[in-house]
Structures are given as structure tokens and as C-alpha cells.
Design an enzyme around this catalytic site. Structure first.
Site, PDB file in Angstrom:
ATOM      1  N   ILE A  10      -3.206  -6.647   2.257  1.00  0.00           N
ATOM      2  CA  ILE A  10      -1.949  -5.926   2.504  1.00  0.00           C
ATOM      3  C   ILE A  10      -1.484  -6.079   3.965  1.00  0.00           C
ATOM      4  O   ILE A  10      -0.285  -6.014   4.238  1.00  0.00           O
ATOM      5  CB  ILE A  10      -2.105  -4.437   2.099  1.00  0.00           C
ATOM      6  CG1 ILE A  10      -0.744  -3.822   1.795  1.00  0.00           C
ATOM      7  CG2 ILE A  10      -2.873  -3.640   3.134  1.00  0.00           C
ATOM      8  CD1 ILE A  10      -0.820  -2.494   1.055  1.00  0.00           C
ATOM      9  N   ASP A  33      -7.694   1.183   5.772  1.00  0.00           N
ATOM     10  CA  ASP A  33      -7.269   1.901   6.986  1.00  0.00           C
ATOM     11  C   ASP A  33      -7.718   1.132   8.232  1.00  0.00           C
ATOM     12  O   ASP A  33      -6.921   0.860   9.143  1.00  0.00           O
ATOM     13  CB  ASP A  33      -7.915   3.302   6.938  1.00  0.00           C
ATOM     14  CG  ASP A  33      -7.307   4.278   7.922  1.00  0.00           C
ATOM     15  OD1 ASP A  33      -6.335   3.915   8.595  1.00  0.00           O
ATOM     16  OD2 ASP A  33      -7.831   5.404   8.010  1.00  0.00           O
ATOM     17  N   SER A 116      -7.404   5.696  -2.774  1.00  0.00           N
ATOM     18  CA  SER A 116      -8.555   6.520  -3.194  1.00  0.00           C
ATOM     19  C   SER A 116      -9.629   5.783  -3.996  1.00  0.00           C
ATOM     20  O   SER A 116     -10.643   6.383  -4.352  1.00  0.00           O
ATOM     21  CB  SER A 116      -8.122   7.754  -4.009  1.00  0.00           C
ATOM     22  OG  SER A 116      -7.661   8.775  -3.154  1.00  0.00           O
ATOM     23  N   GLY A 118     -11.545   3.277  -3.113  1.00  0.00           N
ATOM     24  CA  GLY A 118     -12.648   2.708  -2.335  1.00  0.00           C
ATOM     25  C   GLY A 118     -13.627   3.810  -1.986  1.00  0.00           C
ATOM     26  O   GLY A 118     -14.280   4.381  -2.872  1.00  0.00           O
ATOM     27  N   TYR A 120     -13.191   6.816  -1.351  1.00  0.00           N
ATOM     28  CA  TYR A 120     -12.905   8.125  -1.962  1.00  0.00           C
ATOM     29  C   TYR A 120     -13.280   8.195  -3.447  1.00  0.00           C
ATOM     30  O   TYR A 120     -13.149   9.258  -4.063  1.00  0.00           O
ATOM     31  CB  TYR A 120     -11.437   8.517  -1.736  1.00  0.00           C
ATOM     32  CG  TYR A 120     -11.160   9.067  -0.348  1.00  0.00           C
ATOM     33  CD1 TYR A 120     -12.149   9.089   0.633  1.00  0.00           C
ATOM     34  CD2 TYR A 120      -9.915   9.589  -0.012  1.00  0.00           C
ATOM     35  CE1 TYR A 120     -11.896   9.600   1.900  1.00  0.00           C
ATOM     36  CE2 TYR A 120      -9.655  10.110   1.261  1.00  0.00           C
ATOM     37  CZ  TYR A 120     -10.663  10.105   2.217  1.00  0.00           C
ATOM     38  OH  TYR A 120     -10.404  10.628   3.467  1.00  0.00           O
TER      39      TYR A 120
HETATM   40  P1  ADP Z   1      -9.906   5.291   0.090  1.00  0.00           P
HETATM   41  O1  ADP Z   1     -10.658   6.025   1.178  1.00  0.00           O
HETATM   42  O2  ADP Z   1      -8.523   5.881  -0.150  1.00  0.00           O
HETATM   43  O3  ADP Z   1     -10.708   5.137  -1.150  1.00  0.00           O
HETATM   44  P2  ADP Z   1     -10.409   2.509   0.900  1.00  0.00           P
HETATM   45  O4  ADP Z   1      -9.786   1.785   2.042  1.00  0.00           O
HETATM   46  O5  ADP Z   1     -11.882   2.757   0.965  1.00  0.00           O
HETATM   47  O6  ADP Z   1      -9.562   3.852   0.734  1.00  0.00           O
HETATM   48  O7  ADP Z   1     -10.090   1.724  -0.446  1.00  0.00           O
HETATM   49  C1  ADP Z   1      -8.821   1.699  -1.054  1.00  0.00           C
HETATM   50  C2  ADP Z   1      -8.585   0.349  -1.689  1.00  0.00           C
HETATM   51  O8  ADP Z   1      -8.129  -0.564  -0.689  1.00  0.00           O
HETATM   52  C3  ADP Z   1      -9.831  -0.294  -2.308  1.00  0.00           C
HETATM   53  O9  ADP Z   1      -9.491  -0.726  -3.613  1.00  0.00           O
HETATM   54  C4  ADP Z   1     -10.107  -1.494  -1.400  1.00  0.00           C
HETATM   55  O10 ADP Z   1     -10.637  -2.582  -2.135  1.00  0.00           O
HETATM   56  C5  ADP Z   1      -8.713  -1.826  -0.915  1.00  0.00           C
HETATM   57  N1  ADP Z   1      -8.604  -2.630   0.320  1.00  0.00           N
HETATM   58  C6  ADP Z   1      -9.464  -2.732   1.346  1.00  0.00           C
HETATM   59  N2  ADP Z   1      -8.988  -3.572   2.290  1.00  0.00           N
HETATM   60  C7  ADP Z   1      -7.767  -4.010   1.836  1.00  0.00           C
HETATM   61  C8  ADP Z   1      -6.771  -4.906   2.321  1.00  0.00           C
HETATM   62  N3  ADP Z   1      -6.916  -5.525   3.518  1.00  0.00           N
HETATM   63  N4  ADP Z   1      -5.664  -5.131   1.569  1.00  0.00           N
HETATM   64  C9  ADP Z   1      -5.498  -4.511   0.383  1.00  0.00           C
HETATM   65  N5  ADP Z   1      -6.388  -3.661  -0.137  1.00  0.00           N
HETATM   66  C10 ADP Z   1      -7.521  -3.406   0.579  1.00  0.00           C
END
Ligand code: ADP
Length: 177
Positions: A10, A33, A116, A118, A120
Site C-alpha cells: 500500500i 503502520d 485488524s 494482522g 489485532y
Molecule cells: P492490525 O494491527 O490492524 O491488525 P497489521 O498492520 O498488523 O494491522 O495488519 C493489517 C494488515 O496489513 C495485514 O493483513 C497485513 O498483512 C497487511 N500489511 C502489512 N504490511 C502491508 C503493506 N505494506 N501493504 C499492504 N498491506 C500490508
């Protein structure tokens, strides 16, 4: 109005806004994040530190700094317990509030990660359905407003799950890539 499901990073997308799955402090963390903060540079954290945090379901907007995206909309997803603690409602609010901010800024392209699902712990089979229904509902309510909404999954497996969920729900979508 359209929902596009795609796999990718993203932080690389040149859209009006990308959405960050932030934590309540809005000061950065791991997962998507961390990737967004690394790619945006330190000014993002500086601006985030003026926002006073956010509650689960809320969304707040900042500039995108070094990102290709112009804006970042930070939203705090629910921490998944057992599905009986308003997780679906809170997750729905994340999508709806992010889209409302985007509309109020006149934005026409916005990319969401899978909030949420990942750290969470929200099962993506369920979370993807909440995401798609919330986005579809918003787009139908605002049919006069042309907005392109991308659902961006990091893994191939999550990409397949999103497509399957959209088919099961009968949500109109396009697949990219
Ligand atoms: P949360 O704490 O809301 O669960 P996370 O960042 O741990 O957030 O995960 C949310 C989603 O983002 C997961 O499905 C993870 O695979 C995805 N993710 C991690 N890095 C990226 C990225 N660079 N681009 C798109 N999605 C990502």
C-alpha cells in the site's frame, strides 16, 4: 463508483489517500503502520503527535509527506477477542469514517489495507466481509460521488479470500493484477 481488489504494498500506491491501520496512540507501530511511517518519513509522526490519538473506529487525516499518496487516513481497528465485543461494528466504523473523511476532502481514490487482520487478530474471512459490505454500503449511499476504493492485500492468500468474500456477498468489484 468501484471497489478494486488487488495485492501489493500500500505504501507504493499513488492514490489520493491510503488508510493506515494504526493503534490508539497514532504514533506508529508494526505491520502496515510501521511500513507507512518508514515510507512517509519522520514528519508523519510529528503531525500524528498533534492529533491526540484516536479511539477504535475513529479516523483522522494527515499529509502523506514522502509517500506517493497525498494523504494518510489513520484509523484504529478493533482488537479481536471472540467476535462478541462489537468488533464488527467497530471495524465497520473504521471503513465508514475513513470514507467520510475522504469525501469531505473531495478525494476520489482511496486504498485500504485489511484493517485488524494482522497483529489485532481479526479472522480475515470475517473481516473482509465487513470491509466489503461497509465500503459497498457507503458507495451506494453516495452514488452521486465518484470514488475509487482499493482493497489492498499484502499476501496472495488474503487476496484470494477477499475475492471469495466479494463473490459470496454479491458485492460488485474488479480484480487488479
Ligand atoms: P492490525 O494491527 O490492524 O491488525 P497489521 O498492520 O498488523 O494491522 O495488519 C493489517 C494488515 O496489513 C495485514 O493483513 C497485513 O498483512 C497487511 N500489511 C502489512 N504490511 C502491508 C503493506 N505494506 N501493504 C499492504 N498491506 C500490508
Amino acid at each position: 463508483m468501484s471497489i478494486i481488489i488487488m495485492q501489493g504494498d500500500i505504501t507504493k500506491l499513488k492514490v489520493d489517500a491510503i488508510v493506515n491501520a494504526a493503534n490508539s496512540s497514532l504514533l506508529g507501530g508494526g505491520g502496515v503502520d510501521g511500513a507507512i511511517h518508514r515510507a512517509a518519513g519522520p514528519k508523519l509522526k510529528e503531525e500524528c503527535s498533534t492529533l491526540g490519538g484516536a479511539k477504535p473506529g475513529e479516523a483522522k487525516i494527515t499529509h502523506g509527506y514522502n509517500l506517493p499518496a497525498t494523504w494518510v487516513i489513520h484509523t484504529v481497528g478493533p482488537i479481536y477477542k471472540d467476535g462478541k465485543h462489537d468488533e464488527a461494528t467497530i471495524l465497520w466504523h473504521c471503513y465508514e469514517n475513513s470514507l467520510c473523511i475522504a469525501r469531505s476532502y473531495g478525494l476520489v481514490s482511496i486504498a485500504f489495507p485489511s484493517i485488524s487482520t494482522g497483529a489485532y487478530g481479526y479472522p480475515i474471512e470475517e473481516a473482509s466481509k465487513v470491509a466489503l459490505r461497509a465500503i459497498d454500503n457507503f458507495l451506494q449511499k453516495c452514488a452521486y460521488y465518484e470514488m475509487q476504493v482499493l482493497c489492498v492485500t499484502h499476501s496472495q492468500k488474503d487476496f484470494s479470500i477477499y475475492i471469495q468474500s466479494a463473490k459470496e456477498l454479491g458485492v460488485k468489484h474488479e480484480v487488479q493484477g
